[in-house]
Motif scaffolding. Structure first.
Motif, mmCIF file in Angstrom:
data_model
loop_
_atom_site.group_PDB
_atom_site.id
_atom_site.type_symbol
_atom_site.label_atom_id
_atom_site.label_comp_id
_atom_site.label_asym_id
_atom_site.label_seq_id
_atom_site.Cartn_x
_atom_site.Cartn_y
_atom_site.Cartn_z
ATOM 1 N N VAL A 50 0.851 -1.189 0.000
ATOM 2 C CA VAL A 50 0.000 0.000 0.000
ATOM 3 C C VAL A 50 0.887 1.239 0.000
ATOM 4 C CG1 VAL A 50 -1.711 1.332 1.279
ATOM 5 C CG2 VAL A 50 -1.857 -1.170 1.221
ATOM 6 N N GLN A 51 0.588 2.144 -0.898
ATOM 7 C CA GLN A 51 1.307 3.418 -0.935
ATOM 8 C C GLN A 51 0.330 4.547 -0.676
ATOM 9 O OE1 GLN A 51 3.367 3.422 -4.764
ATOM 10 N NE2 GLN A 51 5.245 2.830 -3.707
ATOM 11 N N LEU A 52 0.753 5.489 0.152
ATOM 12 C CA LEU A 52 -0.063 6.649 0.479
ATOM 13 C C LEU A 52 0.663 7.904 0.004
ATOM 14 C CD1 LEU A 52 -1.050 5.695 4.149
ATOM 15 C CD2 LEU A 52 -2.338 5.274 2.055
ATOM 16 N N GLN A 53 -0.069 8.762 -0.697
ATOM 17 C CA GLN A 53 0.505 9.986 -1.246
ATOM 18 C C GLN A 53 -0.283 11.170 -0.718
ATOM 19 O OE1 GLN A 53 3.265 10.215 -3.437
ATOM 20 N NE2 GLN A 53 3.129 12.417 -3.063
ATOM 21 N N ALA A 54 0.351 11.936 0.170
ATOM 22 C CA ALA A 54 -0.301 13.116 0.738
ATOM 23 C C ALA A 54 0.053 14.355 -0.072
ATOM 24 C CB ALA A 54 0.122 13.300 2.188
ATOM 25 N N SER A 55 -0.888 15.273 -0.144
ATOM 26 C CA SER A 55 -0.664 16.531 -0.857
ATOM 27 C C SER A 55 -1.568 17.606 -0.284
ATOM 28 C CB SER A 55 -0.948 16.348 -2.353
ATOM 29 O OG SER A 55 -2.307 15.997 -2.556
ATOM 30 N N GLY A 56 -1.321 18.839 -0.714
ATOM 31 C CA GLY A 56 -2.187 19.936 -0.316
ATOM 32 C C GLY A 56 -1.593 20.897 0.690
ATOM 33 N N GLY A 57 -0.410 20.593 1.186
ATOM 34 C CA GLY A 57 0.223 21.494 2.132
ATOM 35 C C GLY A 57 0.662 22.786 1.474
ATOM 36 N N GLY A 58 1.059 23.730 2.300
ATOM 37 C CA GLY A 58 1.523 25.002 1.765
ATOM 38 C C GLY A 58 1.633 26.032 2.863
ATOM 39 N N LEU A 59 1.815 27.275 2.428
ATOM 40 C CA LEU A 59 1.939 28.407 3.343
ATOM 41 C C LEU A 59 0.612 29.158 3.385
ATOM 42 C CD1 LEU A 59 3.621 30.382 5.077
ATOM 43 C CD2 LEU A 59 4.273 31.526 2.935
ATOM 44 N N VAL A 60 0.114 29.401 4.582
ATOM 45 C CA VAL A 60 -1.157 30.093 4.737
ATOM 46 C C VAL A 60 -1.060 31.022 5.947
ATOM 47 C CG1 VAL A 60 -2.145 28.255 6.172
ATOM 48 C CG2 VAL A 60 -3.665 29.751 4.859
ATOM 49 N N GLN A 61 -1.803 32.106 5.909
ATOM 50 C CA GLN A 61 -1.827 33.021 7.049
ATOM 51 C C GLN A 61 -2.731 32.479 8.146
ATOM 52 O OE1 GLN A 61 -2.965 36.875 5.478
ATOM 53 N NE2 GLN A 61 -0.818 37.484 5.279
ATOM 54 N N ALA A 62 -2.451 32.896 9.356
ATOM 55 C CA ALA A 62 -3.299 32.508 10.478
ATOM 56 C C ALA A 62 -4.753 32.886 10.190
ATOM 57 C CB ALA A 62 -2.823 33.185 11.753
ATOM 58 N N GLY A 63 -5.653 31.970 10.523
ATOM 59 C CA GLY A 63 -7.065 32.166 10.231
ATOM 60 C C GLY A 63 -7.499 31.600 8.899
#
Length: 125
Positions: free
Chosen positions: A1-14
Motif C-alpha cells: 500500500v502506498q499513500l501519497q499526501a498533498s495539499g500542504g503550503g503556506l497560509v496566514q493565520a485564520g
C-alpha cells in the motif's frame, strides 16, 4: 500500500487548507485512516482518525471544531479540511492506514501499518 499526501503550503493565520491522501494498492475501503503531524523538535502527534465507512471520527482536542476528516472510498482518498489555522498548527502532516478492522482511529503511531511521505503546512502569524 502506498499513500501519497498533498495539499500542504503556506497560509496566514485564520486561513484554510485541505489536505488529500490517495492510497494505491491494498483495500482502502477496509482501512482505518488517520492524520498525524510532526513539528520541528517534537514527537509525531495524532490529529484525527476515521473508520472504514466514515461513520466514526475522532479528533485531538487541539483541532476539534477546526479540522474535519472525511473519506471517499470510491476515490481511495482521505481528506483533512483545516480551518481557522493557527501558527501552532505548523508541521509536516502525515496520513496513515491501519488495517486492523478497528472502528476508530488509533491515536498512537505504531498502531498504523502504512504511512505517507508527509506534506508541510506552514501557518504564518
Amino acid at each position: 500500500v502506498q499513500l501519497q499526501a498533498s495539499g500542504g503550503g503556506l497560509v496566514q493565520a485564520g486561513g484554510s487548507l485541505r489536505l488529500s491522501c490517495v492510497a494505491s494498492g491494498g483495500t482502502f475501503s477496509s482501512y482505518v485512516m488517520g492524520w498525524f503531524r510532526q513539528a520541528p523538535g517534537k514527537e509525531r502527534e495524532f490529529v484525527t482518525g476515521i473508520n472504514w465507512s466514515g461513520g466514526r471520527v475522532n479528533y485531538a482536542d487541539s483541532v476539534k471544531g477546526r479540522f474535519t476528516i472525511s473519506r471517499d472510498n470510491a476515490k481511495n482518498t482521505v481528506y483533512l479540511q483545516m480551518n481557522s489555522l493557527k501558527p501552532e498548527d505548523t508541521a509536516v502532516y502525515y496520513c496513515a492506514a491501519d488495517r486492523s478492522y478497528r472502528d476508530y482511529g488509533p491515536t498512537i503511531p505504531y498502531e498504523y501499518d502504512y504511512w505517507g511521505q508527509g506534506t508541510l503546512v506552514t501557518v504564518s502569524s
